[in-house]
Design a protein around this motif. Structure first.
Motif, mmCIF file in Angstrom:
data_model
loop_
_atom_site.group_PDB
_atom_site.id
_atom_site.type_symbol
_atom_site.label_atom_id
_atom_site.label_comp_id
_atom_site.label_asym_id
_atom_site.label_seq_id
_atom_site.Cartn_x
_atom_site.Cartn_y
_atom_site.Cartn_z
ATOM 1 N N MET A 1 -11.035 94.084 30.663
ATOM 2 C CA MET A 1 -10.609 94.808 29.750
ATOM 3 C C MET A 1 -9.059 93.426 29.341
ATOM 4 N N LYS A 2 -8.815 92.606 29.258
ATOM 5 C CA LYS A 2 -7.198 92.148 29.604
ATOM 6 C C LYS A 2 -6.405 92.947 28.521
ATOM 7 N N LEU A 3 -5.479 93.054 28.865
ATOM 8 C CA LEU A 3 -4.344 93.292 27.964
ATOM 9 C C LEU A 3 -3.339 92.595 27.543
ATOM 10 N N ASP A 4 -2.796 92.475 27.203
ATOM 11 C CA ASP A 4 -2.035 91.484 25.909
ATOM 12 C C ASP A 4 -0.900 92.204 26.363
ATOM 13 N N VAL A 5 0.256 92.009 27.142
ATOM 14 C CA VAL A 5 1.315 92.301 27.414
ATOM 15 C C VAL A 5 2.573 92.478 26.257
ATOM 16 N N LYS A 6 2.952 90.496 26.212
ATOM 17 C CA LYS A 6 3.143 90.793 25.203
ATOM 18 C C LYS A 6 3.770 91.304 23.020
ATOM 19 N N ALA A 7 2.144 91.589 23.529
ATOM 20 C CA ALA A 7 1.547 91.535 22.033
ATOM 21 C C ALA A 7 1.684 93.453 22.034
ATOM 22 N N LYS A 8 1.736 93.974 23.365
ATOM 23 C CA LYS A 8 1.767 95.358 23.131
ATOM 24 C C LYS A 8 3.372 95.896 23.628
ATOM 25 N N LEU A 9 3.895 95.052 23.980
ATOM 26 C CA LEU A 9 5.662 95.333 24.020
ATOM 27 C C LEU A 9 6.286 95.169 22.688
ATOM 28 N N ALA A 10 5.487 94.218 22.080
ATOM 29 C CA ALA A 10 5.892 94.010 20.659
ATOM 30 C C ALA A 10 5.732 95.276 19.701
ATOM 31 N N GLU A 11 4.271 96.000 19.834
ATOM 32 C CA GLU A 11 4.608 97.028 19.645
ATOM 33 C C GLU A 11 4.489 97.541 19.530
ATOM 34 N N LEU A 12 5.517 98.132 20.088
ATOM 35 C CA LEU A 12 6.345 99.030 21.117
ATOM 36 C C LEU A 12 7.972 98.655 20.708
ATOM 37 N N GLY A 13 8.250 97.682 19.815
ATOM 38 C CA GLY A 13 9.700 97.026 19.440
ATOM 39 C C GLY A 13 10.696 96.632 21.094
ATOM 40 N N LYS A 14 9.472 96.608 22.016
ATOM 41 C CA LYS A 14 10.099 95.658 23.209
ATOM 42 C C LYS A 14 10.212 94.393 23.034
ATOM 43 N N THR A 15 10.890 94.022 24.390
ATOM 44 C CA THR A 15 10.819 92.652 24.657
ATOM 45 C C THR A 15 11.305 92.883 26.337
ATOM 46 N N ALA B 136 6.836 87.115 36.922
ATOM 47 C CA ALA B 136 7.917 86.528 38.365
ATOM 48 C C ALA B 136 6.759 86.271 39.070
ATOM 49 N N SER B 137 6.197 86.496 39.483
ATOM 50 C CA SER B 137 5.793 87.133 41.226
ATOM 51 C C SER B 137 3.960 85.688 41.421
ATOM 52 N N THR B 138 3.862 85.816 39.817
ATOM 53 C CA THR B 138 2.274 85.410 39.931
ATOM 54 C C THR B 138 2.763 83.770 39.322
ATOM 55 N N GLY B 139 4.118 83.514 39.611
ATOM 56 C CA GLY B 139 4.210 82.293 39.409
ATOM 57 C C GLY B 139 4.397 81.930 37.988
ATOM 58 N N ALA B 140 4.149 82.593 36.485
ATOM 59 C CA ALA B 140 4.352 82.491 35.332
ATOM 60 C C ALA B 140 5.130 81.474 35.282
ATOM 61 N N ALA B 141 5.260 80.833 33.825
ATOM 62 C CA ALA B 141 6.617 80.415 33.760
ATOM 63 C C ALA B 141 7.568 80.619 32.826
ATOM 64 N N GLY B 142 6.758 82.315 32.503
ATOM 65 C CA GLY B 142 7.928 83.232 31.664
ATOM 66 C C GLY B 142 7.224 84.047 30.639
ATOM 67 N N PRO B 143 7.607 84.764 30.142
ATOM 68 C CA PRO B 143 7.426 85.668 28.779
ATOM 69 C C PRO B 143 5.773 84.862 27.668
ATOM 70 N N ALA B 144 5.849 83.912 27.798
ATOM 71 C CA ALA B 144 4.996 82.935 27.134
ATOM 72 C C ALA B 144 3.683 83.014 28.009
ATOM 73 N N ASP B 145 4.038 82.844 29.269
ATOM 74 C CA ASP B 145 2.551 83.184 30.497
ATOM 75 C C ASP B 145 2.030 84.332 30.693
ATOM 76 N N MET B 146 2.186 85.311 30.216
ATOM 77 C CA MET B 146 1.606 86.209 30.595
ATOM 78 C C MET B 146 0.675 86.821 31.023
ATOM 79 N N GLY B 147 -0.207 85.664 30.831
ATOM 80 C CA GLY B 147 -1.475 85.610 30.933
ATOM 81 C C GLY B 147 -2.060 86.277 31.918
#
Length: 104
Positions: free
Chosen positions: A1-15, A81-92
Motif C-alpha cells: 500500500m502506497k503512503l501519501d507522505v504529503k497528505a499524512k504530514l498535512a494531517e499531522l499539521g507538519k510541512t 532528495a536522494s530519490t531524485g524527486a524534484a521536491g515535496p510535490a514529487d513525493m510519490g
C-alpha cells in the motif's frame, strides 16, 4: 500500500522542508536499490538548530519529542532528495518507513 507522505504530514499539521545540507562529513541519505538509508539528521529548522541539550536537563521530555519529530521530518526530506524527486510535490517515490532508530 502506497503512503501519501504529503497528505499524512498535512494531517499531522507538519510541512516538509527542503533537505538540509550536512553539517559535517557524512551523506545525509543514500539510495541502494529501492531502499534509502538516512543518517545524521539534526533538529534543523531553516538551517538553525531548534534545540540542544540533555533530556531531563536542559530539554524536557516533551521538547525532546518535538525535536525528534523535526529530525524525522528532515530524514524524510533527505530520503526524498536522494530519490531524485524534484521536491515535496514529487513525493510519490517514497512509499513508507521501515524503522526509525536512534543511536546513542
Amino acid at each position: 500500500m502506497k503512503l501519501d507522505v504529503k497528505a499524512k504530514l498535512a494531517e499531522l499539521g507538519k510541512t516538509l522542508p527542503v533537505a538540509s545540507l550536512p553539517v559535517a562529513a557524512y551523506v545525509p541519505a543514500i539510495r541502494t536499490g529501492n531502499l534509502v538509508f538516512t543518517a545524521g539528521q539534526l533538529p534543523l529548522v531553516n538551517g538553525e538548530m531548534a534545540g540542544v541539550g540533555k533530556v531531563g536537563g536542559e530539554v524536557t521530555p516533551e521538547r525532546a519529542k518535538e525535536l525528534a519529530e523535526i529530525c524525522i521530518i528532515n530524514a524524510i526530506a533527505a530520503a526524498i532528495a536522494s530519490t531524485g524527486a524534484a521536491g515535496p510535490a514529487d513525493m510519490g517515490k517514497v512509499m513508507g518507513a521501515i524503522k526509525p532508530q536512534i543511536a546513542g
